[in-house]
Design a protein around this motif. Structure first.
Motif, PDB file in Angstrom:
ATOM      1  N   LEU A 230       0.802  -1.220   0.000  1.00 36.04           N
ATOM      2  CA  LEU A 230       0.000   0.000   0.000  1.00 36.04           C
ATOM      3  C   LEU A 230       0.839   1.276   0.000  1.00 36.04           C
ATOM      4  O   LEU A 230       0.564   2.206  -0.769  1.00 36.04           O
ATOM      5  CB  LEU A 230      -0.958  -0.007   1.200  1.00 36.04           C
ATOM      6  CG  LEU A 230      -1.974  -1.142   1.231  1.00 36.04           C
ATOM      7  CD1 LEU A 230      -2.927  -0.980   2.401  1.00 36.04           C
ATOM      8  CD2 LEU A 230      -2.760  -1.206  -0.071  1.00 36.04           C
ATOM      9  N   ILE A 231       1.834   1.343   0.865  1.00 35.45           N
ATOM     10  CA  ILE A 231       2.652   2.563   0.913  1.00 35.45           C
ATOM     11  C   ILE A 231       3.391   2.806  -0.397  1.00 35.45           C
ATOM     12  O   ILE A 231       3.394   3.939  -0.909  1.00 35.45           O
ATOM     13  CB  ILE A 231       3.611   2.525   2.119  1.00 35.45           C
ATOM     14  CG1 ILE A 231       2.807   2.662   3.416  1.00 35.45           C
ATOM     15  CG2 ILE A 231       4.662   3.628   2.023  1.00 35.45           C
ATOM     16  CD1 ILE A 231       3.616   2.602   4.688  1.00 35.45           C
ATOM     17  N   PRO A 232       4.018   1.773  -1.011  1.00 34.20           N
ATOM     18  CA  PRO A 232       4.626   2.031  -2.327  1.00 34.20           C
ATOM     19  C   PRO A 232       3.617   2.501  -3.372  1.00 34.20           C
ATOM     20  O   PRO A 232       3.919   3.377  -4.184  1.00 34.20           O
ATOM     21  CB  PRO A 232       5.220   0.664  -2.696  1.00 34.20           C
ATOM     22  CG  PRO A 232       5.489   0.003  -1.392  1.00 34.20           C
ATOM     23  CD  PRO A 232       4.356   0.434  -0.506  1.00 34.20           C
ATOM     24  N   GLU A 233       2.397   1.939  -3.369  1.00 33.04           N
ATOM     25  CA  GLU A 233       1.399   2.332  -4.369  1.00 33.04           C
ATOM     26  C   GLU A 233       0.931   3.766  -4.165  1.00 33.04           C
ATOM     27  O   GLU A 233       0.676   4.485  -5.126  1.00 33.04           O
ATOM     28  CB  GLU A 233       0.198   1.374  -4.310  1.00 33.04           C
ATOM     29  CG  GLU A 233       0.487   0.014  -4.921  1.00 33.04           C
ATOM     30  CD  GLU A 233      -0.746  -0.875  -4.953  1.00 33.04           C
ATOM     31  OE1 GLU A 233      -1.848  -0.381  -4.598  1.00 33.04           O
ATOM     32  OE2 GLU A 233      -0.619  -2.052  -5.335  1.00 33.04           O
ATOM     33  N   MET A 234       0.803   4.198  -2.908  1.00 32.21           N
ATOM     34  CA  MET A 234       0.306   5.557  -2.680  1.00 32.21           C
ATOM     35  C   MET A 234       1.401   6.600  -2.930  1.00 32.21           C
ATOM     36  O   MET A 234       1.116   7.792  -3.028  1.00 32.21           O
ATOM     37  CB  MET A 234      -0.233   5.711  -1.255  1.00 32.21           C
ATOM     38  CG  MET A 234       0.809   5.926  -0.186  1.00 32.21           C
ATOM     39  SD  MET A 234       0.059   6.133   1.448  1.00 32.21           S
ATOM     40  CE  MET A 234       1.462   6.846   2.343  1.00 32.21           C
ATOM     41  N   SER A 235       2.655   6.147  -3.052  1.00 32.29           N
ATOM     42  CA  SER A 235       3.780   7.085  -3.205  1.00 32.29           C
ATOM     43  C   SER A 235       4.391   7.075  -4.600  1.00 32.29           C
ATOM     44  O   SER A 235       5.248   7.916  -4.892  1.00 32.29           O
ATOM     45  CB  SER A 235       4.879   6.746  -2.183  1.00 32.29           C
ATOM     46  OG  SER A 235       4.375   6.737  -0.872  1.00 32.29           O
ATOM     47  N   GLU A 236       3.977   6.135  -5.467  1.00 32.97           N
ATOM     48  CA  GLU A 236       4.635   6.008  -6.761  1.00 32.97           C
ATOM     49  C   GLU A 236       4.284   7.176  -7.684  1.00 32.97           C
ATOM     50  O   GLU A 236       3.254   7.826  -7.533  1.00 32.97           O
ATOM     51  CB  GLU A 236       4.253   4.685  -7.423  1.00 32.97           C
ATOM     52  CG  GLU A 236       2.809   4.574  -7.829  1.00 32.97           C
ATOM     53  CD  GLU A 236       2.470   3.215  -8.415  1.00 32.97           C
ATOM     54  OE1 GLU A 236       3.353   2.346  -8.461  1.00 32.97           O
ATOM     55  OE2 GLU A 236       1.318   3.032  -8.821  1.00 32.97           O
ATOM     56  N   GLY A 237       5.170   7.406  -8.644  1.00 36.56           N
ATOM     57  CA  GLY A 237       4.923   8.477  -9.619  1.00 36.56           C
ATOM     58  C   GLY A 237       5.326   9.843  -9.094  1.00 36.56           C
ATOM     59  O   GLY A 237       6.137   9.979  -8.177  1.00 36.56           O
ATOM     60  N   GLU A 238       4.741  10.862  -9.686  1.00 37.72           N
ATOM     61  CA  GLU A 238       5.054  12.241  -9.314  1.00 37.72           C
ATOM     62  C   GLU A 238       4.702  12.488  -7.847  1.00 37.72           C
ATOM     63  O   GLU A 238       3.695  12.017  -7.336  1.00 37.72           O
ATOM     64  CB  GLU A 238       4.259  13.195 -10.202  1.00 37.72           C
ATOM     65  CG  GLU A 238       4.582  14.654  -9.973  1.00 37.72           C
ATOM     66  CD  GLU A 238       3.790  15.563 -10.900  1.00 37.72           C
ATOM     67  OE1 GLU A 238       3.810  16.782 -10.709  1.00 37.72           O
ATOM     68  OE2 GLU A 238       3.137  15.016 -11.829  1.00 37.72           O
ATOM     69  N   HIS A 239       5.560  13.257  -7.166  1.00 34.57           N
ATOM     70  CA  HIS A 239       5.364  13.503  -5.741  1.00 34.57           C
ATOM     71  C   HIS A 239       4.011  14.154  -5.479  1.00 34.57           C
ATOM     72  O   HIS A 239       3.576  15.059  -6.191  1.00 34.57           O
ATOM     73  CB  HIS A 239       6.465  14.417  -5.195  1.00 34.57           C
ATOM     74  CG  HIS A 239       6.218  14.840  -3.773  1.00 34.57           C
ATOM     75  ND1 HIS A 239       6.347  13.975  -2.721  1.00 34.57           N
ATOM     76  CD2 HIS A 239       5.815  16.032  -3.250  1.00 34.57           C
ATOM     77  CE1 HIS A 239       6.043  14.604  -1.597  1.00 34.57           C
ATOM     78  NE2 HIS A 239       5.733  15.857  -1.887  1.00 34.57           N
ATOM     79  N   SER A 240       3.340  13.663  -4.422  1.00 37.97           N
ATOM     80  CA  SER A 240       2.061  14.221  -4.013  1.00 37.97           C
ATOM     81  C   SER A 240       1.857  13.927  -2.535  1.00 37.97           C
ATOM     82  O   SER A 240       2.294  12.882  -2.032  1.00 37.97           O
ATOM     83  CB  SER A 240       0.909  13.621  -4.828  1.00 37.97           C
ATOM     84  OG  SER A 240      -0.332  14.007  -4.287  1.00 37.97           O
TER      85      SER A 240
END
Length: 262
Positions: A230-240
């Motif tokens: 979950l943590i990797p999925e919510m953090s992947e891609g452009e910073h948000s």
């Protein structure tokens, strides 16, 4: 094994949350936008972390202490058993995480859709175990687990299961599956929760002295999912910051539910 209606209702509530979320496929056009997926994933992670601490690890230590054991022994042993159990499942069950092109687990010839559903199913296993072990403690008159505390866990997991149901069904529709088929896959991904809950209740009936270990086991399994998926999925891609704030919201909600109802 006779189960009171209160317990049956409690173990079905999280599954109902998944089914209601999957039903979004009939009302929402298109797929979820990336920020929405991040928010849902972060929220689910926050709920699971808070539930692992307040609903599982703290009662495990309280029970161990009440029985004359060092409080940390079942907490640490059960926690590691849960982590290693999910690590094993992660390696033997073929699955594909959302927004990923590379499947994990053994190489088998099954569809991409089936691998996506298996990923969510793998995620739901520890949640069902958590609900089952808490209700098992309640059924067997544990002084540290009340009916309200068990219901708080069921409600918290059901709330975070709603977006999870949407996260699996809407992308499947976007990939070409019909609405009914996408809904069915979303529902099936959650059926493992009441099954896992019933399994834990049945097992603990014969191993009640090990309840603190089972509580910690469920916590370890849930936190494995949070950190590995979950943590990797919510953090992947452009910073948000969306995922982080949603994590805080989910954590706060589950903590409040457990303290108010527990």
């Amino acid at each position: 094994m006779y189960l009171p209606l209160e317990v049956i209702r409690g173990i079905l509530i999280p599954f109902a949350g998944t089914a209601l979320g999957a039903a979004c496929v009939f009302f929402v056009r298109g797929s979820l936008h990336k920020p929405v997926q991040r928010a849902f994933t972060g929220f689910a992670a926050g709920v699971m972390v808070a539930a692992s601490v307040w609903s599982l690890l703290i009662p495990a230590m309280d029970q161990a202490e009440a029985s004359g054991q060092p409080a940390f022994v079942p907490a640490v042993a059960g926690f590691w058993a849960g982590v290693l159990f999910l690590l094993l499942l992660d390696h033997i069950i073929p699955h594909l995480h959302m927004n990923s092109e590379h499947a994990e687990g053994p190489a088998v010839r099954i569809s991409r859709t089936a691998k996506l559903v298996l990923a969510v199913t793998l995620h739901n296993i520890p949640e069902g175990m958590a609900v089952g072990v808490v209700y098992a403690g309640y059924v067997h008159d544990s002084v540290t687990i009340s009916g309200a505390a068990a219901m708080a866990l069921s409600l918290g997991i059901a709330i975070q299961n709603f977006p999870e149901g949407a996260i699996i069904s809407l992308p499947l529709k976007g990939e070409g599956d019909g609405r009914l088929k996408a809904f069915t896959y979303g529902v099936l991904s959650g059926i493992v929760e009441p099954i896992g809950a019933l399994f834990m209740i049945a097992a603990i009936e014969y191993m009640l002295p090990l309840l603190p270990y089972f509580l910690s086991f469920a916590a370890g399994a849930m936190l494995y999912v949070v950190v590995e998926e979950l943590i990797p999925e919510m953090s992947e891609g452009e910073h948000s910051d969306i995922g982080t704030m949603a994590f805080a919201a989910g954590f706060s909600l589950m903590m409040a539910l457990d303290v108010m109802l527990g």
